[in-house]
Design a protein around this motif. Structure first.
Motif, mmCIF file in Angstrom:
data_model
loop_
_atom_site.group_PDB
_atom_site.id
_atom_site.type_symbol
_atom_site.label_atom_id
_atom_site.label_comp_id
_atom_site.label_asym_id
_atom_site.label_seq_id
_atom_site.Cartn_x
_atom_site.Cartn_y
_atom_site.Cartn_z
ATOM 1 N N LYS A 1 9.502 6.504 0.934
ATOM 2 C CA LYS A 1 9.376 5.245 0.904
ATOM 3 C C LYS A 1 10.543 4.339 1.069
ATOM 4 O O LYS A 1 10.522 3.179 1.604
ATOM 5 C CB LYS A 1 8.785 4.651 -0.425
ATOM 6 C CG LYS A 1 7.152 5.221 -0.799
ATOM 7 C CD LYS A 1 7.111 5.057 -2.300
ATOM 8 C CE LYS A 1 5.787 5.852 -2.693
ATOM 9 N NZ LYS A 1 5.119 5.530 -4.092
ATOM 10 N N ASN B 1 1.353 10.244 -2.767
ATOM 11 C CA ASN B 1 1.523 11.397 -2.341
ATOM 12 C C ASN B 1 2.795 11.289 -1.238
ATOM 13 O O ASN B 1 3.156 12.357 -0.688
ATOM 14 C CB ASN B 1 0.256 11.563 -1.093
ATOM 15 C CG ASN B 1 -0.984 12.061 -1.850
ATOM 16 O OD1 ASN B 1 -0.883 12.522 -3.025
ATOM 17 N ND2 ASN B 1 -2.113 11.494 -1.269
ATOM 18 N N LYS C 1 -5.647 -0.733 6.841
ATOM 19 C CA LYS C 1 -5.664 -0.743 5.685
ATOM 20 C C LYS C 1 -4.831 -2.131 5.295
ATOM 21 O O LYS C 1 -5.706 -2.694 4.383
ATOM 22 C CB LYS C 1 -5.223 0.358 5.279
ATOM 23 C CG LYS C 1 -6.042 1.784 5.421
ATOM 24 C CD LYS C 1 -5.133 2.793 4.804
ATOM 25 C CE LYS C 1 -5.975 4.113 4.987
ATOM 26 N NZ LYS C 1 -5.319 5.185 4.327
ATOM 27 N N TRP D 1 1.712 7.178 7.908
ATOM 28 C CA TRP D 1 1.991 5.794 7.711
ATOM 29 C C TRP D 1 2.783 5.524 9.041
ATOM 30 O O TRP D 1 2.784 4.340 9.484
ATOM 31 C CB TRP D 1 3.207 5.760 6.504
ATOM 32 C CG TRP D 1 2.292 5.816 5.309
ATOM 33 C CD1 TRP D 1 1.969 6.892 4.366
ATOM 34 C CD2 TRP D 1 1.601 4.909 4.611
ATOM 35 N NE1 TRP D 1 1.311 6.518 3.383
ATOM 36 C CE2 TRP D 1 1.004 5.230 3.415
ATOM 37 C CE3 TRP D 1 1.488 3.339 4.993
ATOM 38 C CZ2 TRP D 1 0.357 4.413 2.692
ATOM 39 C CZ3 TRP D 1 0.857 2.563 4.213
ATOM 40 C CH2 TRP D 1 0.211 3.128 2.971
ATOM 41 N N SER E 1 -2.878 2.719 9.220
ATOM 42 C CA SER E 1 -2.252 2.128 7.981
ATOM 43 C C SER E 1 -2.147 0.576 8.196
ATOM 44 O O SER E 1 -2.368 -0.221 7.274
ATOM 45 C CB SER E 1 -0.994 2.412 7.885
ATOM 46 O OG SER E 1 -0.193 2.176 9.227
ATOM 47 N N CYS F 1 2.319 2.215 -3.346
ATOM 48 C CA CYS F 1 1.219 2.430 -4.453
ATOM 49 C C CYS F 1 0.587 4.127 -3.893
ATOM 50 O O CYS F 1 -0.064 4.648 -4.617
ATOM 51 C CB CYS F 1 0.137 1.817 -4.386
ATOM 52 S SG CYS F 1 0.638 0.157 -5.120
ATOM 53 N N ASP F 2 1.321 4.857 -2.809
ATOM 54 C CA ASP F 2 0.670 5.989 -2.400
ATOM 55 C C ASP F 2 1.388 7.160 -3.194
ATOM 56 O O ASP F 2 2.807 7.328 -3.124
ATOM 57 C CB ASP F 2 0.869 6.158 -1.166
ATOM 58 C CG ASP F 2 0.354 7.373 -0.349
ATOM 59 O OD1 ASP F 2 -0.185 8.233 -1.079
ATOM 60 O OD2 ASP F 2 0.309 7.608 0.859
ATOM 61 N N GLY G 1 1.644 11.730 6.010
ATOM 62 C CA GLY G 1 0.834 10.549 5.410
ATOM 63 C C GLY G 1 0.288 9.674 6.132
ATOM 64 O O GLY G 1 -0.529 8.734 5.807
ATOM 65 N N LEU H 1 0.691 -1.213 0.000
ATOM 66 C CA LEU H 1 0.094 0.007 -0.048
ATOM 67 C C LEU H 1 0.870 1.221 0.028
ATOM 68 O O LEU H 1 0.553 2.179 -0.650
ATOM 69 C CB LEU H 1 -0.893 -0.071 1.288
ATOM 70 C CG LEU H 1 -2.151 -1.080 1.428
ATOM 71 C CD1 LEU H 1 -2.799 -1.005 2.585
ATOM 72 C CD2 LEU H 1 -2.941 -0.601 0.300
ATOM 73 N N LEU H 2 1.883 1.395 0.748
ATOM 74 C CA LEU H 2 2.784 2.519 0.682
ATOM 75 C C LEU H 2 3.326 2.678 -0.472
ATOM 76 O O LEU H 2 3.533 3.870 -1.095
ATOM 77 C CB LEU H 2 3.969 2.306 1.946
ATOM 78 C CG LEU H 2 5.066 3.215 1.748
ATOM 79 C CD1 LEU H 2 4.673 4.574 2.308
ATOM 80 C CD2 LEU H 2 6.190 2.751 2.828
#
Length: 252
Positions: A29, A23, A101, A77, A98, A20-21, A75, A17-18
């Motif tokens: 990352k 923002n 999710k 995370w 997070s 694909c973020d 964000g 998921l991270l």
């Protein structure tokens, strides 16, 4: 409602998921990948590496690491509790939002929903005996006869289907991001890290690992089954423990 799972069970989904973020920039990352795979405790879900430790491991400056931590905090995370001196390092922890999710994504991949019988999605039990409208009876199969049935000469010559070959690539050890992702994937499958396998090689003076692909495969894909088979066939004798039985069953 989805139940929050322990972070160690949804680490790969969290990283997916991270990644694909849109923002979050690549710098953040990379820092998050290092903290999660190298320092987060599987039970407390916390990590305490210093800015200097992260900077040296990722090849970035301390200021770049500080910006990355701030972006991950904004964000939602990572939850960051900053230290106030020697012996009180900054504490990092994946946020509950997070992790929730990631738990939802894990639940979707684990869930299998059978189709209604009208759509041919349900396997009905085999009928052993039935009476036809014209009289007579369909007898159940003779299991003893099936066991004792011998192959004829033509069937005996049929060769077994061979497994498809897996191309081997060399991943340099200097590619720490890819190495960390492979180690995270192996940990998810309850397998030892790359250093425990006999995969080391040296090409043109550069050390690396012989791997089936450059990046870990997608979940529930043919590549994932190939990778599991590749590593299980090279599992050190000392690592054959019950914790790897699930990986054996998945590769079968």
């Amino acid at each position: 409602m989805t139940e929050r799972r322990p972070f160690r069970e949804v680490k790969l989904q969290w990283l997916r998921l991270l990644s694909c973020d849109a923002n979050v920039n690549d710098n953040a990352k990379c820092v998050a990948l290092y903290i999660v795979t190298a320092h987060v405790n599987g039970h407390t879900e916390k990590a305490w590496p210093s800015y200097k430790t992260i900077a040296e491991a990722t090849g970035k400056s301390v200021k770049s690491v500080q910006r990355a931590i701030r972006d991950l905090e904004i964000g939602e995370w990572l939850s960051v509790q900053r230290g106030n001196g020697v012996g009180h390092n900054t504490e990092y922890c994946p946020t509950d939002a997070s992790i929730l999710k990631a738990s939802e994504l894990r639940e979707k991949t684990d869930k299998s929903v059978p189709l209604p019988p009208s759509e041919g999605g349900q396997i009905c039990p085999e009928r052993r005996s039935d009476m036809s409208g014209k009289g007579g009876q369909i007898c159940p199969p003779n299991l003893e006869k099936e066991i004792n049935k011998k192959l004829n000469a033509r069937e005996a010559r049929v060769k077994p289907v061979s497994r498809r070959s897996i191309p081997i690539v060399v991943l340099p050890k200097a590619q720490t991001r890819q190495v960390d992702e492979w180690n995270a994937w192996l940990a998810e499958k309850t397998l030892p890290n790359l250093a425990r396998f006999d995969l080391a090689t040296n090409v043109n003076g550069s050390s690396g690992y012989r791997l089936p692909f450059r990046w870990p495969p997608e979940a529930d894909s043919d590549k994932e089954r190939d990778c599991l088979s590749y590593f299980l066939n090279r599992l050190p004798a000392a690592e054959h423990q019950p914790s790897s039985e699930a990986a054996y069953r998945q590769a079968a």
